[in-house]
Design a protein around this motif. Structure first.
Motif, PDB file in Angstrom:
ATOM      1  N   LYS A   1       0.827  -1.204   0.000  1.00 36.36           N
ATOM      2  CA  LYS A   1       0.000   0.000   0.000  1.00 36.36           C
ATOM      3  C   LYS A   1       0.869   1.264   0.000  1.00 36.36           C
ATOM      4  CE  LYS A   1      -3.769   2.106   2.630  1.00 36.36           C
ATOM      5  NZ  LYS A   1      -4.630   1.993   3.805  1.00 36.36           N
ATOM      6  N   ARG A   2       1.920   1.263   0.784  1.00 34.70           N
ATOM      7  CA  ARG A   2       2.809   2.434   0.842  1.00 34.70           C
ATOM      8  C   ARG A   2       3.619   2.592  -0.446  1.00 34.70           C
ATOM      9  NH1 ARG A   2       4.504   4.261   6.597  1.00 34.70           N
ATOM     10  NH2 ARG A   2       2.648   3.667   7.741  1.00 34.70           N
ATOM     11  N   VAL A   3       4.044   1.489  -1.038  1.00 33.97           N
ATOM     12  CA  VAL A   3       4.768   1.561  -2.306  1.00 33.97           C
ATOM     13  C   VAL A   3       3.859   2.149  -3.379  1.00 33.97           C
ATOM     14  CG1 VAL A   3       5.834   0.197  -4.152  1.00 33.97           C
ATOM     15  CG2 VAL A   3       6.355  -0.329  -1.759  1.00 33.97           C
ATOM     16  N   LYS A   4       2.610   1.688  -3.441  1.00 37.29           N
ATOM     17  CA  LYS A   4       1.655   2.224  -4.419  1.00 37.29           C
ATOM     18  C   LYS A   4       1.421   3.718  -4.179  1.00 37.29           C
ATOM     19  CE  LYS A   4      -0.829  -2.067  -5.267  1.00 37.29           C
ATOM     20  NZ  LYS A   4      -2.076  -2.821  -5.101  1.00 37.29           N
ATOM     21  N   GLY A   5       1.309   4.104  -2.920  1.00 34.36           N
ATOM     22  CA  GLY A   5       1.132   5.516  -2.588  1.00 34.36           C
ATOM     23  C   GLY A   5       2.325   6.346  -3.028  1.00 34.36           C
ATOM     24  N   HIS A   6       3.521   5.815  -2.830  1.00 33.11           N
ATOM     25  CA  HIS A   6       4.750   6.509  -3.233  1.00 33.11           C
ATOM     26  C   HIS A   6       4.786   6.700  -4.747  1.00 33.11           C
ATOM     27  CE1 HIS A   6       9.047   7.582  -2.829  1.00 33.11           C
ATOM     28  NE2 HIS A   6       9.147   7.019  -4.016  1.00 33.11           N
ATOM     29  N   VAL A   7       4.469   5.652  -5.489  1.00 34.54           N
ATOM     30  CA  VAL A   7       4.443   5.733  -6.951  1.00 34.54           C
ATOM     31  C   VAL A   7       3.400   6.756  -7.397  1.00 34.54           C
ATOM     32  CG1 VAL A   7       3.914   4.456  -9.074  1.00 34.54           C
ATOM     33  CG2 VAL A   7       5.354   3.418  -7.307  1.00 34.54           C
ATOM     34  N   TYR A   8       2.246   6.756  -6.757  1.00 32.84           N
ATOM     35  CA  TYR A   8       1.185   7.704  -7.097  1.00 32.84           C
ATOM     36  C   TYR A   8       1.654   9.147  -6.891  1.00 32.84           C
ATOM     37  CZ  TYR A   8      -3.483   9.800  -7.084  1.00 32.84           C
ATOM     38  OH  TYR A   8      -4.576  10.583  -7.353  1.00 32.84           O
ATOM     39  N   VAL A   9       2.306   9.410  -5.756  1.00 35.25           N
ATOM     40  CA  VAL A   9       2.803  10.757  -5.481  1.00 35.25           C
ATOM     41  C   VAL A   9       3.909  11.135  -6.469  1.00 35.25           C
ATOM     42  CG1 VAL A   9       4.004  12.186  -3.776  1.00 35.25           C
ATOM     43  CG2 VAL A   9       2.095  10.763  -3.061  1.00 35.25           C
TER      44      VAL A   9
END
Length: 115
Positions: A32-40
């Motif tokens: 979830k945090r990796v996906k959030g990082h990529v999104y940002v």
């Protein structure tokens, strides 16, 4: 090769954004945090490209000019006043090209509590 270059651009844009916002390093342990990082990262790259497109200037040059805008807090006759510095012509043009309304000279006035 192009996909790798694009990914590198996204990472670089995120690093520039983190440095501009003075964000500490980010470490991820969950999907979830990796996906959030990529999104940002993608949002940061999009923002950077939009700024470059609207101003016809390199992102770093635009940010260097806009970073000169400051707000200062003054105390005068029992009031706390937040006031921005003078906007120069280059900054005015950048704000106009980005469709950002020029902030008012006085941003906030608070009366100090007399306890």
């Amino acid at each position: 090769m192009k996909a790798y270059k694009d990914l590198k651009d996204v990472g670089k844009a995120f690093d520039e954004l983190k440095n501009f916002l003075k964000i500490r390093p980010i470490y991820h342990r969950t999907d979830k945090r990796v996906k959030g990082h990529v999104y940002v990262c993608i949002l940061a790259l999009l923002l950077k490209r939009l700024i470059e497109k609207k101003t016809d200037e390199p992102f770093n040059k635009t940010m260097q000019e806009l970073e000169k805008l400051k707000a200062n807090m003054l105390e005068f006759r029992g009031k706390k006043i937040i006031q921005r510095n003078q906007i120069n012509n280059t900054q005015k043009q950048l704000l106009e090209s980005l469709e950002i309304i020029e902030p008012p000279k006085v941003l906030n006035v608070e009366t100090k509590n007399q306890s």
